[in-house]
Design an enzyme around this catalytic site. Structure first.
Site, mmCIF file in Angstrom:
data_model
loop_
_atom_site.group_PDB
_atom_site.id
_atom_site.type_symbol
_atom_site.label_atom_id
_atom_site.label_comp_id
_atom_site.label_asym_id
_atom_site.label_seq_id
_atom_site.Cartn_x
_atom_site.Cartn_y
_atom_site.Cartn_z
ATOM 1 N NE ARG A 126 -9.783 -4.327 8.988
ATOM 2 C CZ ARG A 126 -8.772 -3.700 8.388
ATOM 3 N NH1 ARG A 126 -8.646 -2.390 8.470
ATOM 4 N NH2 ARG A 126 -7.859 -4.388 7.744
ATOM 5 N NE ARG A 157 -8.770 -6.380 4.636
ATOM 6 C CZ ARG A 157 -8.100 -5.226 4.599
ATOM 7 N NH1 ARG A 157 -8.743 -4.076 4.738
ATOM 8 N NH2 ARG A 157 -6.803 -5.202 4.424
HETATM 9 P P1 AMP Z 1 -4.852 -2.304 2.807
HETATM 10 O O1 AMP Z 1 -6.319 -2.389 2.531
HETATM 11 O O2 AMP Z 1 -4.270 -0.956 2.501
HETATM 12 O O3 AMP Z 1 -4.509 -2.802 4.189
HETATM 13 O O4 AMP Z 1 -4.152 -3.301 1.772
HETATM 14 C C1 AMP Z 1 -4.417 -4.693 1.766
HETATM 15 C C2 AMP Z 1 -3.346 -5.423 0.986
HETATM 16 O O5 AMP Z 1 -3.332 -4.964 -0.380
HETATM 17 C C3 AMP Z 1 -1.927 -5.206 1.469
HETATM 18 O O6 AMP Z 1 -1.573 -6.052 2.542
HETATM 19 C C4 AMP Z 1 -1.122 -5.531 0.194
HETATM 20 O O7 AMP Z 1 -1.102 -6.924 -0.056
HETATM 21 C C5 AMP Z 1 -1.997 -4.918 -0.888
HETATM 22 N N1 AMP Z 1 -1.647 -3.490 -1.114
HETATM 23 C C6 AMP Z 1 -2.440 -2.403 -0.900
HETATM 24 N N2 AMP Z 1 -1.819 -1.271 -1.241
HETATM 25 C C7 AMP Z 1 -0.587 -1.632 -1.688
HETATM 26 C C8 AMP Z 1 0.544 -0.908 -2.171
HETATM 27 N N3 AMP Z 1 0.543 0.437 -2.268
HETATM 28 N N4 AMP Z 1 1.638 -1.627 -2.535
HETATM 29 C C9 AMP Z 1 1.669 -2.965 -2.471
HETATM 30 N N5 AMP Z 1 0.645 -3.706 -2.008
HETATM 31 C C10 AMP Z 1 -0.481 -3.062 -1.617
#
Ligand code: AMP
Length: 209
Positions: A126, A157
């Site tokens: 990705r 990322r």
């Molecule tokens: P994502 O883009 O949803 O995969 O999120 C990337 C990272 O952001 C995650 O691995 C967490 O470190 C943080 N993160 C995103 N959403 C949350 C949430 N609702 N609670 C806690 N950490 C979050």
């Protein structure tokens, strides 16, 4: 319409969230995206969040809950689609309480199911455009790939590195998997097969909306 999208990292939540939110003209709220923006801006919130995000750990609930309260209270007038939130039972219970106070009802929780091997493959190939945020996959694990939409440089990322992916999947199993039982109990959950192409997955989701 008020929706939540659940699924492991790499299940395709972000892609489907874009499509579905446009179709129904509701707000796409990605907590991951909000945190990455804050990190880019080097804001106070970004500085607090960076070590969690880059190592694949969950950002503390208090930080996330503040973000969500602000957005729900102010911007999501026409309905919302949550992508990446809630991530654990504490967040889910708090969210129901906040919605209740605001007189907002959740309509559906869509759980996208994808096999772990497929998830690892998708995340390791990705890339995200550094300018237009387009997310796409590359054939091999090379760097410096151009965005197919705007031709700008794309980035991988930090949390899509193999060791971090493994940790994120463990966090998902432990913290986020129990949400499916929780929302089944609330009578809101629908399970969607996340294999196949974008269009097929969208069609499966639309049958429930
Ligand atoms: P994502 O883009 O949803 O995969 O999120 C990337 C990272 O952001 C995650 O691995 C967490 O470190 C943080 N993160 C995103 N959403 C949350 C949430 N609702 N609670 C806690 N950490 C979050």
């Amino acid at each position: 319409m008020n929706l939540i999208l659940l699924g492991a990292p790499g299940a395709g939540k972000g892609t489907q969230a874009e499509i579905i939110s446009k179709k129904f003209d509701i707000q796409h709220i990605s907590t991951g995206e909000i945190l990455r923006d804050e990190i880019k801006k080097k804001s106070k919130l970004g500085e607090k969040a960076i070590k969690f995000v880059e190592s694949g750990k969950l950002v503390p609930d208090e930080i996330i809950i503040e973000i969500i309260k602000k957005i729900i209270g102010s911007r999501a007038k026409n309905g919302f689609l949550m992508d990446g939130f809630p991530r654990n039972l504490k967040q889910a219970k708090m969210f129901l309480k906040v919605l209740d106070q605001l007189g907002i009802k959740l309509d559906r929780v869509i759980n996208i199911i994808v096999d772990n091997n497929e998830v690892i493959e998708r995340l390791s190939t990705r890339r995200t455009c550094s300018v237009c945020n387009n997310v796409f996959s590359v054939d091999s694990d090379e760097d410096n790939t151009e965005c197919p939409k705007c031709r700008s440089k794309s980035i991988k990322r930090k949390d899509d590195d193999p060791e971090v992916i493994e940790h994120r999947l463990e966090v998902y199993e432990k913290e986020s998997r129990p949400l499916t039982d929780f929302y089944t109990g609330e009578g809101l959950l629908v399970n969607i097969d996340g294999s196949g192409n974008e269009k097929e997955i969208t069609e499966r989701i639309l049958k429930f909306l």
